[in-house]
Design an enzyme around this catalytic site. Structure first.
Site, PDB file in Angstrom:
ATOM      1  N   SER A 141       0.844  -1.193   0.000  1.00 37.14           N
ATOM      2  CA  SER A 141       0.000   0.000   0.000  1.00 37.14           C
ATOM      3  C   SER A 141       0.878   1.241   0.000  1.00 37.14           C
ATOM      4  O   SER A 141       2.057   1.181   0.363  1.00 37.14           O
ATOM      5  CB  SER A 141      -0.897   0.019   1.244  1.00 37.14           C
ATOM      6  OG  SER A 141      -0.126   0.325   2.407  1.00 37.14           O
ATOM      7  N   ASP A 142       0.317   2.361  -0.412  1.00 36.04           N
ATOM      8  CA  ASP A 142       1.016   3.614  -0.162  1.00 36.04           C
ATOM      9  C   ASP A 142       0.861   3.943   1.323  1.00 36.04           C
ATOM     10  O   ASP A 142       0.108   3.292   2.047  1.00 36.04           O
ATOM     11  CB  ASP A 142       0.464   4.732  -1.050  1.00 36.04           C
ATOM     12  CG  ASP A 142       1.491   5.812  -1.321  1.00 36.04           C
ATOM     13  OD1 ASP A 142       2.432   5.974  -0.517  1.00 36.04           O
ATOM     14  OD2 ASP A 142       1.374   6.514  -2.339  1.00 36.04           O
ATOM     15  N   TRP A 143       1.590   4.943   1.764  1.00 36.42           N
ATOM     16  CA  TRP A 143       1.673   5.280   3.188  1.00 36.42           C
ATOM     17  C   TRP A 143       0.276   5.491   3.782  1.00 36.42           C
ATOM     18  O   TRP A 143      -0.421   6.429   3.444  1.00 36.42           O
ATOM     19  CB  TRP A 143       2.516   6.549   3.353  1.00 36.42           C
ATOM     20  CG  TRP A 143       2.780   6.966   4.749  1.00 36.42           C
ATOM     21  CD1 TRP A 143       1.906   7.552   5.610  1.00 36.42           C
ATOM     22  CD2 TRP A 143       4.023   6.845   5.459  1.00 36.42           C
ATOM     23  NE1 TRP A 143       2.509   7.807   6.811  1.00 36.42           N
ATOM     24  CE2 TRP A 143       3.816   7.391   6.747  1.00 36.42           C
ATOM     25  CE3 TRP A 143       5.280   6.345   5.139  1.00 36.42           C
ATOM     26  CZ2 TRP A 143       4.831   7.440   7.706  1.00 36.42           C
ATOM     27  CZ3 TRP A 143       6.289   6.396   6.089  1.00 36.42           C
ATOM     28  CH2 TRP A 143       6.063   6.933   7.353  1.00 36.42           C
ATOM     29  N   ASN A 144      -0.138   4.561   4.637  1.00 38.20           N
ATOM     30  CA  ASN A 144      -1.413   4.636   5.348  1.00 38.20           C
ATOM     31  C   ASN A 144      -2.618   4.636   4.413  1.00 38.20           C
ATOM     32  O   ASN A 144      -3.721   5.001   4.822  1.00 38.20           O
ATOM     33  CB  ASN A 144      -1.464   5.883   6.253  1.00 38.20           C
ATOM     34  CG  ASN A 144      -2.650   5.863   7.203  1.00 38.20           C
ATOM     35  OD1 ASN A 144      -2.970   4.826   7.784  1.00 38.20           O
ATOM     36  ND2 ASN A 144      -3.315   6.991   7.359  1.00 38.20           N
TER      37      ASN A 144
END
Length: 758
Positions: free
Chosen positions: A288-291
């Site tokens: 995933s991208d950050w969060n």
């Protein structure tokens, strides 16, 4: 030297698409697959979940988890990856806990945003793309891989291959611009450079193709915003660069932040499973991208972290970057029956497959000490990359190259001597002390010719005070010519969260430009930016304009070489420069309308109905100020009419791959200096089942021509170049009238006509 370059709706899942390409070699290694299965059988559910967890142990790029128990998690085998931790001592210490303390001795994978270099910073990616030189991009990425791997980083969150058609979007700086054909070539080059000849080589790092998918179409050019992309447009424009990275062997993918067609990209089974896995046969893992998994909650498709974790995993996101939702929730979701353990197993297989392919089990630690500094050969590559990236937009009256012998040159502007800014956004471990600024390099070279450089800062990048104007104007009046170094702030105005509603020079730089121009001295404007800017006033009043992007550690030497004529500019735009921000999104490969404005004078307001009731603005021209593919040299190059090997081809034969069309034009250097020319091939198809763009790039070559030299440049068009997703969503060649141009940019060329018969 010549360089020849060679969801949406569930019903969509029922459509028959092209067979996936063969997987890269590292994904088909029977020994790796056997080792993955043997290890997976030994793992507990908690250990499996641990492999799907990544936390940041360094500077955050968004809201963090607040966790600090990474050492404990590593020792317990409950952690798969860490980001933002670098250096042999730190990575080895953490790796030692995972390898020697955990039950199954599974190594960690350390990742970092190595976007356009690790210590040796190259031009920002948009600048690198302006070289139109995939071989050079590959060399730059190889340098980055070697430097990063010596610091324990075996995974980069690059390349960003989002197609970006809106200059307001700050992350346009991280990609290759607006065209899928060029974007695909550049994307594959990054992957080859990072991953090397073998992924298991100790100086190779795993690439990560991001942001999957459609992030570059964020509404309003505003970061993190939603995107609406019809499925045909998605397949025709936004997906091809990603598929090119799969074909090149990219080990990992990153899901995007935005909601695509009302489905968040990090919970989108159509893109992550149907397209990426089933159609393309991707065998690596998706992070995933950050969060971005946590952001499923404010996006509105999950009301709890538990639901968000389940939706992301089931859609196809294998590893959770920093949202801290997989670790606390996945085991419970398996025990409750919401997530089958077989889904966990498949994600773990993908992560372990990459770790085995990287050779981490055999060589988990960094051996030896990384050099403190930059190798001379890498500086040379950085200088070459910077020189090739500069785009000469205007050169009235032969203002450039500068004639420095015994002359006084005024160097003015906030970016003339700012080492940090030259590194650009996402500069990894780039160090301003490695940067040679324009002031330092130009002064050295000019003084060697008995010339003199007068420097004045003039203003700040986002300045409001004009207190420095008088010194700048005074320096200009004492000089023979002025070089003005103006542009954006690399850190606050470009990159992630750097969207802009206004695309002019920031602060009071425009006022400084006008004050200097008013002295009557010839002005060379050097623009530092991470996007196209609105340069209308400069285009009308300044004799020479050079787009420099953010050039990296060799900014000064590269710029001085080009400004003084030691080297010639050869960069070409990969993004269209607007006349006004109201034109955005702006791109060359648009569709024609039923009322095209090609017969109206758009340089003035309409005077009659036949000038008004066409697809136009009443207060601005439709066209770009500087179009895609555009760039001048210090010479002049002519193009012959385009010729083709046949005037009729059969669509059936093209679809079968049994015929191809040869396209040729002769280019001649008609000037007095050597020229690097980027020869471009464009097509248009009409009479088709759907509207096709007014032009599409389908080939390019960089050629070097001595004064007076000519060269015949040949291209081939076949099934791959001529097919498109038609009205039935089939990727085929259709009967059409084909127009072909060999041209210096997307607006020029003398065309040839071909009939594609049924």
């Amino acid at each position: 030297m010549m360089r020849m370059i060679r969801v949406v709706l569930s019903v969509l899942a029922l459509i028959s698409f092209a067979v996936a390409q063969p997987s890269p070699a590292w994904t088909n290694d029977p020994q790796i697959e056997s080792r993955v299965e043997q290890l997976l059988k030994q793992m507990t559910l908690d250990e499996k979940v641990g492999q799907l967890v990544q936390y940041s142990a360094g500077a955050p790029t968004g809201p963090g988890t607040g966790r600090t128990d990474y050492k404990k998690l590593a020792a317990q085998g409950l952690l798969g990856s860490l980001s933002n931790i670098t250096g042999a001592s730190d990575t080895n210490a953490m790796q030692k806990l995972a390898v020697e303390k955990s039950r199954l001795h599974i190594p960690l994978l350390f990742g970092l945003d190595v976007i356009h270099g690790y210590r040796t910073e190259f031009p920002v990616p948009l600048g690198l793309s302006a070289t139109w030189d995939p071989a050079l991009v590959e060399r730059a990425s190889r340098v980055a891989a070697k430097e990063a791997s010596r610091a324990g980083v075996r995974w980069t969150f690059s390349p960003m291959v989002d197609i970006a058609r809106d200059a307001r979007w700050g992350r346009i700086v991280e990609g290759a611009g607006e065209d899928p054909y060029l974007g695909s070539a550049i994307a594959a080059a990054y992957v080859r450079g990072y991953q090397g000849a073998k992924l298991s080589d100790p100086d190779s790092i795993a690439a990560c193709s991001k942001h999957f998918v459609g992030y570059g179409a964020a509404e309003g050019g505003r970061d993190y915003n939603t995107a609406e992309i019809p499925v045909r447009l998605l397949r025709q424009v936004y997906l091809p660069p990603f598929q090119a990275t799969v074909d090149a062997g990219s080990a990992t993918f990153m899901s995007a932040f935005e909601a695509l067609n009302e489905v968040p990209a990090s919970a989108n089974a159509f893109t992550l499973t149907q397209v990426l896995r089933k159609e393309w046969g991707f065998k690596g893992f998706v992070v995933s991208d950050w969060n971005s998994i946590g952001e499923l909650i404010p996006q509105g498709v999950a009301n709890s972290g538990e639901v968000a974790a389940g939706k992301a995993l089931l859609a196809g996101v294998d590893m959770d970057m920093e949202s801290n939702l997989y670790g606390p929730n996945l085991a419970a979701l398996v025990k409750s029956g919401v997530v089958p353990e077989s889904v966990i197993d498949e994600s773990v297989r993908r992560v372990l497959r990459v770790k085995f392919a990287l050779g981490l089990f055999e060589r988990p630690y960094v051996e030896g000490k990384a050099p403190d500094g930059i190798a001379p050969q890498d500086l040379e590559t950085a200088r070459q990359a910077a020189e090739e990236s500069f785009v000469l937009l205007k050169n009235e009256g032969g203002t450039l190259p500068l004639k420095a012998n015994g002359k006084t040159i005024a160097l003015i502007g906030p970016l003339a001597d700012d080492a940090g800014q030259m590194l650009g956004s996402w500069s990894a471990k780039g160090n301003p002390k490695d940067v040679v600024t324009l002031r330092a390099a130009l002064t050295k070279q000019v003084e060697a010719t008995q010339g003199h450089v007068l420097y004045a800062k003039g203003t700040e990048i986002m300045g409001a005070s004009d207190s420095g104007f008088s010194d700048a104007v005074g320096a200009a009046r004492k000089s023979d010519i002025v070089v003005l170094a103006l542009g954006e702030d690399a850190f606050w105005m470009t990159g992630e969260a750097g969207s802009r509603a206004h695309l002019d020079l920031p602060g009071n730089q425009q006022q400084l430009l006008e004050a200097i121009a008013a002295t009557g001295k010839p002005v060379v404007l050097v623009v530092f930016s991470g996007r196209p800017l609105v340069l209308n006033w400069a285009a009308q009043h300044v004799p020479a304009i050079l787009e420099a992007w953010f050039p990296g550690v060799q900014a000064g030497p590269a710029l001085a070489n080009v400004l003084l004529g030691v080297s010639s500019p050869s960069g070409r735009l990969t993004v269209s420069f607007p006349r006004a921000v109201g034109q955005e999104p702006l791109y060359y490969n648009h569709f024609n309308t039923g009322r095209p404005a090609d017969r109206a004078d758009l340089s003035r307001p309409p005077k009659a109905n036949d000038e008004k009731f066409v697809s136009r603005y009443v207060d601005e021209q439709n066209s770009a100020l500087y179009p895609f593919g555009f760039g001048l040299t210090y010479s002049s190059v002519s193009y012959s009419p385009t010729t083709v090997s046949a005037t009729t081809l059969g669509a059936k034969d093209l679809n079968a791959g049994t015929v191809k069309l040869t396209v040729l034009a002769e280019v001649r250097n008609t000037g007095t200096r050597a020229a690097d020319e980027v020869v471009q091939l464009y097509i248009r198809q009409t009479g088709t089942s759907i509207v096709r763009p007014v032009r599409e790039l389908k080939g390019f070559r960089r050629v070097t021509l001595a004064p007076g030299q000519s060269q015949k440049v040949e291209f081939t068009l076949g099934r791959e170049e001529l097919r498109f997703w038609n009205i039935e969503l089939k990727n085929v060649v259709e009967p059409a009238q084909l127009t072909v141009w060999v041209a210096p940019d997307s607006t020029q060329g003398k065309p040839a006509q071909v009939t594609i018969a049924p």
